[in-house]
Write a protein that holds these residues in place. Structure first.
Motif, PDB file in Angstrom:
ATOM      1  N   ARG B  11       0.862  -1.183   0.000  1.00  0.00           N
ATOM      2  CA  ARG B  11       0.000   0.000   0.000  1.00  0.00           C
ATOM      3  C   ARG B  11       0.890   1.221   0.000  1.00  0.00           C
ATOM      4  N   PHE B  13       1.299   5.461   0.198  1.00  0.00           N
ATOM      5  CA  PHE B  13       0.723   6.742   0.627  1.00  0.00           C
ATOM      6  C   PHE B  13       1.620   7.846   0.082  1.00  0.00           C
ATOM      7  N   PRO B  18      -4.165  10.661   3.520  1.00  0.00           N
ATOM      8  CA  PRO B  18      -3.928   9.404   4.253  1.00  0.00           C
ATOM      9  C   PRO B  18      -4.622   8.211   3.618  1.00  0.00           C
ATOM     10  N   GLU B  19      -5.011   8.316   2.353  1.00  0.00           N
ATOM     11  CA  GLU B  19      -5.720   7.201   1.735  1.00  0.00           C
ATOM     12  C   GLU B  19      -4.760   6.322   0.950  1.00  0.00           C
ATOM     13  N   PRO B  20      -4.878   5.014   1.153  1.00  0.00           N
ATOM     14  CA  PRO B  20      -3.918   4.111   0.519  1.00  0.00           C
ATOM     15  C   PRO B  20      -4.208   3.906  -0.970  1.00  0.00           C
ATOM     16  N   ARG B  21      -3.118   3.660  -1.681  1.00  0.00           N
ATOM     17  CA  ARG B  21      -3.259   3.250  -3.083  1.00  0.00           C
ATOM     18  C   ARG B  21      -2.513   1.941  -3.226  1.00  0.00           C
ATOM     19  N   ALA B  22      -3.112   1.033  -4.003  1.00  0.00           N
ATOM     20  CA  ALA B  22      -2.482  -0.281  -4.167  1.00  0.00           C
ATOM     21  C   ALA B  22      -1.189  -0.127  -4.960  1.00  0.00           C
ATOM     22  N   ALA B  23      -0.182  -0.880  -4.550  1.00  0.00           N
ATOM     23  CA  ALA B  23       1.110  -0.774  -5.233  1.00  0.00           C
ATOM     24  C   ALA B  23       1.720  -2.156  -5.374  1.00  0.00           C
ATOM     25  N   LEU B  24       2.549  -2.283  -6.385  1.00  0.00           N
ATOM     26  CA  LEU B  24       3.392  -3.481  -6.490  1.00  0.00           C
ATOM     27  C   LEU B  24       4.805  -3.037  -6.186  1.00  0.00           C
ATOM     28  N   VAL B  36       2.438   2.148  -9.001  1.00  0.00           N
ATOM     29  CA  VAL B  36       1.132   2.573  -8.505  1.00  0.00           C
ATOM     30  C   VAL B  36       0.319   2.983  -9.732  1.00  0.00           C
ATOM     31  N   ALA B  37      -0.654   2.151 -10.052  1.00  0.00           N
ATOM     32  CA  ALA B  37      -1.423   2.390 -11.282  1.00  0.00           C
ATOM     33  C   ALA B  37      -2.185   3.715 -11.159  1.00  0.00           C
TER      34      ALA B  37
END
Lengths: 337, 367
Positions: B11, B13, B18-24, B36-37
């Motif tokens: 995740r 930031f 403070p909102e998470p974004r999905a990450a590889l 981070v798409a």
């Protein structure tokens, strides 16, 4: 080798949406995950190093312990992080010593060495306690300001913008009222203090809100006050648990409401168990007592319906990269808040 | 499943919300990579990374980038930490919060600093503070304290205050400081030749001392030396130094009770052994007083030698000589002063009748 087409997970664990509406509200439960043995290890090493360095290591020890205590707290799935440095605490402590310790020591010696009951002793005593009040005001506000500015959650920093002078003057009056009323006005002083601390605290751009009232606490407090002697002081321990839960249940952030299921009885039980633990281990169990108290308290606390999309990093955050501190007491010498 | 091939789910930031974004997240030899798409992959170099948690291999790995605003990535799979370590060059250290043990260099530096600070306070700070405070302590406090000490002392000592024994000392005292407030005297029956000044203008002389001294000038020199201690308020200074030292030790050890112990120790006569620095000051005062009264400073040197001779006869050298500067050095200082001194006139203590009466009384006092 790299495969950019790999799927990126769609759902993010951690936040539990409470509403499918346009604004995604979250429920965040708090948790304290630190253990007594970890804290004991830190305190043990800190103690030895503080002795070896003749006390100079203390600020680094304090920073280490704060990093552990704050870093052991999590909201949702994410831990808080504390970025204070021993060096900053050391400089803050040095400043505080230079300003307050000299006069306080001189007044203390005058009190000790002058004739009992003489004018000199009374005057020195009065000046000593007045200076001590000024010291504690600066300490309480300075400590909060420092800790908040060095604490982050999900990369967003907390902040505290209270003023020591305003706090000292206003709180001093309420403290005086508490003393004059033999402690009966305590809820007024304590609630005002909580209100001041919370309404001057921010998480990023969002300010904490507090709508607790001293009058709500007055009845249980007076009852506990009357029962103080018959219960050997236990009634006050009960009250403190009740008071903590009340305060949190009247605190809001970013549209969300804090909710605590702590009760006076539970708090009393914890205090009793911790007292026994510390007693039978001759103080060694203090680390376990503290982590248990934190765990039992925070694991009963949650923030419901918070709209995190409202939160933005505060504008000033970008430039303050750790040192900050134009204010004399921003160095964070004080840790008693 | 947290790991996809070499990639880990995480995740991200961005430090602004403070909102998470999905990450590889994955590693390579040149740093940590994040996707981070819909943005293209980005690289964080190893020296930008700060490890917040996950070093123990049992909990999620949280990394921050030293950027403005601070970016954060959290990988839930604890195994990511060992993957990260393996990717990093051996010489690159991962900055983190230090674990339980701090850097040895820091501790060594602080220990050295602490020792240096303690030594400076002991060597310079405490004497300066004690001297500053001593000059401001009212004379009546010192007198009260002296009375208490004298009272305690007289309970254990055998006092032999006969007029014959006291007279030469009184004559010398009155001549040396005619303008000062009256001096109190205590003669104690003790073979060891000794003299000391108590706080509050009391001088104690032993019968051993009176026996050892050969001339009234020698007695005047010893008394002048003790009056030198009184003038410089050495007893008050010394107790303040001891108190401050106790307070310092208490502070270092975190034990406040040492201060009250220090206060109790101030009531103990054993604490009245002066430092060499104070003895030198008292000698200087004595030399000046003797000169003002037409006596040679050599009288002090003679007195010291008489005491030394008698002390050898009575046993180990203690008391008056024990903490004093090395005798040779002390005698040399006195002789140097005597060379430049102009000795003229007469004084009130050379009363041969009183001196002989004292010498005669010493014999009966010893019986």
């Amino acid at each position: 080798m790299s495969d950019f087409a790999a799927p990126i997970p769609a759902a993010i664990p951690g936040d539990e949406p409470t509403s499918p509406a346009r604004v995604a509200l979250s429920d965040l439960s708090l948790q304290f995950v630190g253990t007594g043995s970890e804290l004991f290890g830190i305190q043990f090493v800190n103690g030895i190093l503080t002795i070896v360095t003749l006390g100079i290591y203390y600020p680094w020890a304090r920073a280490r312990e704060l990093r552990f205590m704050i870093g052991s707290l999590q909201a949702g799935q994410d831990r808080f992080s504390f970025h204070g440095q021993g060096r900053e605490l050391f400089l803050g402590l040095l400043r505080a010593w230079l300003i307050f310790l000299g006069p306080l020591t001189a007044l203390w010696f005058t009190m000790y060495l002058s004739k009992p009951g003489s004018d000199v002793q009374i005057l020195a005593g009065f000046a000593f306690y007045l200076l001590l009040l000024v010291f504690f005001s600066f300490a309480a506000v300075g400590s909060l300001r420092y800790r908040a500015s060095r604490t982050r959650w999900r990369g967003i920093r907390f902040a505290f913008d209270g003023s020591a002078r305003e706090f000292g003057a206003q709180y001093g009056l309420r403290l005086l009222l508490t003393i004059v009323t033999l402690g009966l006005a305590y809820p007024i002083a304590a609630t005002w203090r909580r209100d001041y601390f919370l309404t001057h605290a921010r998480f990023g751009s969002e300010r904490f809100e507090f709508d607790g009232k001293a009058s709500d606490l007055m009845r249980p407090y007076v009852l506990c006050w009357l029962l103080l002697l018959p219960t050997f002081g236990l009634s006050m321990t009960w009250f403190h648990g009740f008071q903590q839960a009340y305060y949190w249940n009247h605190t809001r952030l970013a549209g969300g409401k804090f909710s605590s299921t702590m009760t006076g009885g539970l708090w009393l039980g914890l205090a009793f168990a911790n007292g026994v633990l510390i007693g039978i281990t001759f103080g060694i169990g203090a680390a376990w007592a503290l982590t248990t108290l934190q765990r039992e308290f925070f694991n009963r606390l949650s923030l419901q319906g918070v709209d995190l999309s409202r939160v933005r990093a505060a504008a000033s955050e970008g430039t303050a990269t750790g040192e900050g501190a134009a204010d004399l007491f921003d160095g964070g010498a004080f840790d008693m808040a | 499943v947290n790991e996809i091939g070499d990639r880990f789910e995480g995740r991200y930031f961005d430090g602004t919300v403070p909102e998470p974004r999905a990450a590889l997240v994955w590693t390579s030899a040149d740093g940590l990579w994040l996707e981070v798409a819909p943005e293209p992959p980005r690289r964080w170099s190893f020296d930008e990374l700060v490890l917040i948690r996950g070093a123990n291999g049992r909990e999620p790995v949280q990394l921050e980038r030293r950027s403005d605003p601070v970016e954060v990535v959290i990988v839930n799979d604890p195994a990511f930490f060992s993957r990260l370590r393996a990717a990093m060059p051996k010489t690159t250290r991962l900055a983190h919060d230090g674990g339980t043990l701090p850097a040895l260099k820091l501790v060594a530096m602080l220990a050295l600093l602490g020792a240096g600070l303690l030594f400076s306070i002991y060597r310079f700070g405490i004497p300066a503070l004690a001297d500053f405070a001593a000059d401001r302590i009212p004379a009546q406090w010192e007198r009260r304290w002296g009375e208490q000490l004298r009272h305690d002392y007289e309970r254990t000592a055998v006092v032999a205050n006969s007029e014959d024994l006291l007279r030469p000392a009184k004559l010398a005292g009155a001549s040396l400081e005619p303008m000062a407030e009256p001096q109190s005297w205590v003669i104690v029956k003790e073979n060891e030749p000794n003299a000391f000044a108590m706080p509050g203008r009391t001088i104690v002389l032993t019968t051993g001392l009176l026996r050892a001294l050969d001339t009234p000038d020698e007695l005047a020199a010893v008394i002048a030396h003790e009056m030198g201690h009184e003038r410089r308020r050495h007893s008050v200074r010394m107790v303040l130094r001891q108190l401050s030292l106790q307070a310092l030790l208490g502070l270092v050890a975190g034990d406040r009770s040492t201060v009250s112990q220090g206060l109790r120790a101030a009531g103990d006569l054993g604490s009245l052994s002066y430092s060499r620095e104070y003895e030198r000051e008292a000698d200087d005062e004595a030399i000046a007083m003797l000169q003002r009264n037409g006596a040679s400073p050599l009288a002090l040197a003679d007195a010291l030698q008489s005491i030394r001779r008698a002390a050898h006869a009575t046993g180990p050298v203690v008391g008056f000589l024990s903490t004093h500067p090395a005798p040779a050095e002390r005698l040399e200082r006195i002789r140097d002063a005597a060379e430049s001194a102009t000795v003229q006139g007469t004084n009130g203590w050379r009363d041969s009748v009183a001196w002989r009466a004292m010498k005669a009384a010493i014999g009966s006092a010893d019986d």
